[in-house]
Design a protein around this motif. Structure first.
Motif, PDB file in Angstrom:
ATOM      1  N   ALA A   1       0.857  -1.195   0.000  1.00  0.00           N
ATOM      2  CA  ALA A   1       0.000   0.000   0.000  1.00  0.00           C
ATOM      3  C   ALA A   1       0.886   1.235   0.000  1.00  0.00           C
ATOM      4  O   ALA A   1       1.109   1.886   1.023  1.00  0.00           O
ATOM      5  CB  ALA A   1      -0.924  -0.005   1.220  1.00  0.00           C
TER       6      ALA A   1
ATOM      7  N   ASN B   1       0.420   4.065  -1.728  1.00  0.00           N
ATOM      8  CA  ASN B   1      -0.253   5.346  -1.947  1.00  0.00           C
ATOM      9  C   ASN B   1      -1.521   5.390  -1.112  1.00  0.00           C
ATOM     10  O   ASN B   1      -1.935   4.394  -0.505  1.00  0.00           O
ATOM     11  CB  ASN B   1      -0.549   5.570  -3.442  1.00  0.00           C
ATOM     12  CG  ASN B   1      -1.379   4.451  -4.055  1.00  0.00           C
ATOM     13  OD1 ASN B   1      -2.384   4.017  -3.483  1.00  0.00           O
ATOM     14  ND2 ASN B   1      -0.973   3.971  -5.218  1.00  0.00           N
ATOM     15  N   THR B   2      -2.153   6.539  -1.059  1.00  0.00           N
ATOM     16  CA  THR B   2      -3.302   6.715  -0.167  1.00  0.00           C
ATOM     17  C   THR B   2      -4.497   5.872  -0.591  1.00  0.00           C
ATOM     18  O   THR B   2      -5.256   5.399   0.251  1.00  0.00           O
ATOM     19  CB  THR B   2      -3.715   8.196  -0.107  1.00  0.00           C
ATOM     20  OG1 THR B   2      -3.994   8.669  -1.427  1.00  0.00           O
ATOM     21  CG2 THR B   2      -2.599   9.045   0.492  1.00  0.00           C
TER      22      THR B   2
ATOM     23  N   ALA C   1      -3.921   2.378   0.708  1.00  0.00           N
ATOM     24  CA  ALA C   1      -4.038   2.358   2.171  1.00  0.00           C
ATOM     25  C   ALA C   1      -5.495   2.493   2.607  1.00  0.00           C
ATOM     26  O   ALA C   1      -5.922   1.865   3.586  1.00  0.00           O
ATOM     27  CB  ALA C   1      -3.198   3.472   2.778  1.00  0.00           C
ATOM     28  N   GLU C   2      -6.271   3.287   1.893  1.00  0.00           N
ATOM     29  CA  GLU C   2      -7.694   3.432   2.208  1.00  0.00           C
ATOM     30  C   GLU C   2      -8.414   2.092   2.116  1.00  0.00           C
ATOM     31  O   GLU C   2      -9.199   1.733   2.998  1.00  0.00           O
ATOM     32  CB  GLU C   2      -8.324   4.432   1.245  1.00  0.00           C
ATOM     33  CG  GLU C   2      -9.816   4.645   1.455  1.00  0.00           C
ATOM     34  CD  GLU C   2     -10.422   5.555   0.413  1.00  0.00           C
ATOM     35  OE1 GLU C   2     -11.529   6.071   0.659  1.00  0.00           O
ATOM     36  OE2 GLU C   2      -9.805   5.765  -0.650  1.00  0.00           O
TER      37      GLU C   2
ATOM     38  N   ALA D   1       2.319   3.776   9.555  1.00  0.00           N
ATOM     39  CA  ALA D   1       2.279   4.495   8.283  1.00  0.00           C
ATOM     40  C   ALA D   1       3.476   5.415   8.155  1.00  0.00           C
ATOM     41  O   ALA D   1       4.153   5.732   9.126  1.00  0.00           O
ATOM     42  CB  ALA D   1       0.981   5.297   8.175  1.00  0.00           C
TER      43      ALA D   1
ATOM     44  N   PHE E   1      -3.057  13.655   2.879  1.00  0.00           N
ATOM     45  CA  PHE E   1      -3.610  12.553   3.661  1.00  0.00           C
ATOM     46  C   PHE E   1      -4.920  12.890   4.385  1.00  0.00           C
ATOM     47  O   PHE E   1      -5.439  12.054   5.114  1.00  0.00           O
ATOM     48  CB  PHE E   1      -2.560  12.094   4.684  1.00  0.00           C
ATOM     49  CG  PHE E   1      -1.306  11.582   4.037  1.00  0.00           C
ATOM     50  CD1 PHE E   1      -1.195  10.258   3.655  1.00  0.00           C
ATOM     51  CD2 PHE E   1      -0.259  12.444   3.751  1.00  0.00           C
ATOM     52  CE1 PHE E   1      -0.051   9.786   3.029  1.00  0.00           C
ATOM     53  CE2 PHE E   1       0.893  11.995   3.123  1.00  0.00           C
ATOM     54  CZ  PHE E   1       0.992  10.657   2.764  1.00  0.00           C
TER      55      PHE E   1
ATOM     56  N   LEU F   1      -7.871  10.493   3.433  1.00  0.00           N
ATOM     57  CA  LEU F   1      -7.605   9.151   3.948  1.00  0.00           C
ATOM     58  C   LEU F   1      -7.852   9.077   5.445  1.00  0.00           C
ATOM     59  O   LEU F   1      -8.556   8.183   5.932  1.00  0.00           O
ATOM     60  CB  LEU F   1      -6.156   8.766   3.639  1.00  0.00           C
ATOM     61  CG  LEU F   1      -5.636   7.484   4.288  1.00  0.00           C
ATOM     62  CD1 LEU F   1      -6.402   6.270   3.781  1.00  0.00           C
ATOM     63  CD2 LEU F   1      -4.139   7.323   4.010  1.00  0.00           C
TER      64      LEU F   1
ATOM     65  N   ALA G   1       0.866   3.951   3.023  1.00  0.00           N
ATOM     66  CA  ALA G   1       0.331   5.044   2.197  1.00  0.00           C
ATOM     67  C   ALA G   1       1.450   5.861   1.562  1.00  0.00           C
ATOM     68  O   ALA G   1       1.201   6.954   1.052  1.00  0.00           O
ATOM     69  CB  ALA G   1      -0.606   5.947   2.999  1.00  0.00           C
ATOM     70  N   CYS G   2       2.657   5.339   1.607  1.00  0.00           N
ATOM     71  CA  CYS G   2       3.837   6.043   1.109  1.00  0.00           C
ATOM     72  C   CYS G   2       4.804   5.047   0.482  1.00  0.00           C
ATOM     73  O   CYS G   2       4.787   3.856   0.799  1.00  0.00           O
ATOM     74  CB  CYS G   2       4.569   6.757   2.255  1.00  0.00           C
ATOM     75  SG  CYS G   2       3.674   8.139   3.004  1.00  0.00           S
TER      76      CYS G   2
END
Length: 479
Positions: free
Chosen positions: A354, A356-357, A360-361, A374, A383, A386, A453-454
Motif C-alpha cells: 500500500a 499510496n493513499t 491504504a484506504e 504508516a 492525507f 484518507l 500510504a507512502c
C-alpha cells in the motif's frame, strides 16, 4: 524470412527488464539496434556487455538519455524508438524524435505488433490496469483461465516480459496482461479482447503532468476492445472512460460492484459472487460463480479484484465452475494484506504494498479497530481524505519515515483523539520500534496494520524489504 525490422535503425531507450528483451528481440529480427541509458552503474554495465557481445551498440550515461542537455538528439539514422515505460515523455530524446517524425513505441507496443510473428498463435489479451490491485487481479485472472484448462500466463507490468510471451516457444491460448499507465501511454495500437480499469486515484502525476492525462492514459486500455469493457461501478471515472472509448461494434460495458448487481454487472448477493452479465436473459437471471469466502483474503477491495478478474474470464467464455476453482486456487503475493501472526490476541497484517493513499484506504477499510503503522515518501500526496475516512476505526497510529509529519498533521486535524507515536527516525531499525509501539497501543481483537500510504525508498530498498522488516519484527514479539 526477413522481418519488417530487417536493416531498420532502432534506438532502444533504457535497459532494465524491458529494454534488454526489446534490444535482443529487435537484433534477432535483423534491426541495427542502439541502446541509450541514463545510468552507468554496475548493473547497467553488465547488461551493456551482454548486449554488446551480440553486436548491439550501447551508450551509457549519454546526453541523449538525459532530461537536461537540450542538445540531446537522436542517434544517427534512427527510424524508430522503443522506450522503457518509465521514461517521461518530456525527455529531449522524444522531443527530437517528434521533430524528426520518428515514431516512439513502448515494449508493449512492440509486443503487440509481434503477436503471431513466425507463425505463432496470436493469443488474445485480457488487459488489466488501474491505480491499485492490478497485479492481484491479473494473477487471479490467470488462475481462473488455467482452471478452465487454457494455456495462459500473467504477464506485462507484473514482471514477466510480454515480449518473451509473444516471441517464446510456448504458444498461449490467452494472456492475462497487467498494464501500467506508463506502458499504455506508449502503446497506441493496442486492441485488447476485453479490459478493465479497476479504479482511478491520483498517482504518478509527476510523470503524466495532470490527473486528466493520467486518466486518459489509463483509458487507452479500452480502445478497440472487442467483447467487454469492464468498469468499477463504485468509481464513476472508470465508467466515464468506457463511455469515451472507441470500441468494436457489439462490445459491451460490464460493471462490477460489491453490492447486488444489476443487469450487465457482476456483484455480491448473500455471500456469493454472482454474474448478471454473461448469462441468458440477464434481466431475470444470475449465475453463481463462487463464495465470498473463496476469496483470499476476503477484504472488500480483494473481492472487487476477484469480480473484475471473473468478468474478464467470463467475457472470454470461461465457465462458472472454473471461476470458482481459480479463485480458490489463488494465493496472493507477499506484502499484500498478508496476515503475519497473532500475538496476545492481536492480528498483525503486512500491506507494505500500500504505497499510496488509495491503496491504504482500501486496506484500512478491511479491519477494525486498527493500530496503523504508516509513513515514508509521500510522493506529493496529501492525507486528509484518507485519515478522515479511517478515523473511526483507528485505535492508534505509529508514524515512521521522511514525510510522517504530513500524516501526523492530518491526524491532528481529523482524528485528534487518536493516540499517535511519532518515531523521529528513518533508519531500518525504526521498524522493530514501530511494531513494539503498536503492540503497546493495541488491545486484544485489534489489528496492527502496516499500510504505509507512502513509498519506501527513504528507509528501505523497496516495499518488499519494508514488509520483510515488519514481519521479522512481529516474529520477534512472539519469540
Amino acid at each position: 524470412m526477413p522481418s519488417e525490422f530487417s536493416g531498420k535503425h532502432v534506438t532502444v531507450a533504457g535497459l532494465g527488464v524491458s529494454g534488454v528483451p526489446a534490444a535482443k528481440v529487435l537484433h534477432g529480427l535483423g534491426a541495427h539496434v542502439t541502446v541509450v541509458n541514463d545510468g552507468a552503474d554496475e548493473r547497467a554495465r553488465t547488461q551493456a556487455a551482454e548486449l554488446e557481445a551480440l553486436g548491439v551498440t550501447v551508450r551509457l550515461g549519454d546526453g541523449a538519455a538525459s532530461d537536461s542537455g537540450s542538445a540531446a538528439g537522436l542517434p544517427e539514422g534512427t527510424e524508430l524508438i522503443v522506450t522503457a515505460p518509465g521514461w517521461k515523455p518530456t525527455k529531449p530524446l522524444f522531443t527530437a524524435a517528434e521533430q524528426a517524425g520518428v515514431p516512439v513505441w513502448g515494449d508493449v507496443e512492440l509486443a503487440w505488433r509481434l503477436r503471431g510473428h513466425g507463425g505463432r498463435k496470436a493469443a488474445p489479451w485480457l488487459a488489466v490496469t488501474g491505480t491499485n490491485g492490478k497485479t492481484t487481479t491479473v494473477q487471479m485472472l490467470a488462475s481462473i483461465l488455467a482452471a478452465a484448462g487454457l494455456r495462459t500466463a500473467a504477464v506485462g507490468n507484473i514482471g514477466v516480459s510480454l515480449l518473451d510471451a509473444v516471441t517464446g516457444d510456448t504458444e498461449y491460448d490467452v494472456l492475462a496482461v497487467e498494464l501500467s499507465s506508463y506502458q499504455l501511454h506508449w502503446a497506441p495500437s493496442l486492441r485488447a479482447h476485453s479490459a478493465v480499469v479497476l479504479n482511478l486515484a491520483a498517482d504518478h502525476l509527476d510523470w503524466h503532468g495532470s490527473m486528466e492525462a493520467y486518466a486518459a492514459d489509463k483509458g487507452r486500455v479500452y480502445e478497440g476492445n472487442q467483447v467487454a469493457c469492464v468498469y468499477n461501478a463504485a468509481d464513476r471515472a472508470t465508467e466515464d472512460l468506457v463511455r469515451a472509448a472507441d470500441v468494436e461494434e457489439g462490445c459491451r460495458a460490464v460493471g462490477f460492484t460489491l453490492g447486488t448487481p444489476g443487469p450487465s454487472q457482476l456483484g455480491v448477493v448473500e455471500g456469493l459472487l454472482v454474474d448478471r452479465a454473461f448469462v441468458e436473459d440477464r434481466h431475470k437471471n444470475a449465475q453463481e460463480l463462487a463464495e465470498v469466502s473463496d476469496v483470499n483474503p476476503p477484504a472488500p477491495h480483494n473481492i472487487a479484484n476477484a469480480l473484475a478478474a471473473a468478468a474478464l474470464a467470463r467475457a472470454y467464455g470461461v465457465p462458472a465452475a472454473a471461476v470458482r476453482d481459480g479463485v480458490r486456487a489463488f494465493t496472493p503475493d507477499a506484502h499484500r494484506i498478508a496476515h503475519v501472526a497473532d500475538v496476545d490476541g492481536v492480528a498483525y497484517v503486512d500491506d507494505s504494498k500500500a504505497t499510496n493513499t488509495h491503496a491504504a484506504e482500501a486496506s484500512l477499510a478491511a479491519y477494525e479497530p486498527v493500530v496503523w503503522i504508516a509513513g515514508g515518501l509521500a510522493k506529493g500526496a496529501t492525507f486528509d481524505e484518507l485519515v478522515a475516512g479511517a478515523a473511526k476505526r483507528l485505535r492508534g497510529a505509529v508514524l515512521i519515515g521522511a514525510d510522517r509529519a504530513l500524516i501526523r498533521e492530518a491526524l491532528a486535524r481529523h482524528a485528534p483523539e487518536v493516540p499517535v507515536v511519532d518515531l523521529d527516525r528513518t533508519d531500518t531499525g525504526a521498524m522493530p520500534q514501530a511494531v513494539r509501539e503498536a503492540r503497546r497501543l493495541a488491545e486484544p481483537g485489534d489489528t496492527v496494520l502496516l499500510a504505509p500510504a507512502c513509498a519506501s525508498m527513504d528507509m528501505f530498498t523497496n516495499y518488499n524489504k519494508r514488509g520483510d522488516a515488519f514481519a521479522e519484527a512481529v516474529r520477534e514479539l512472539g519469540a
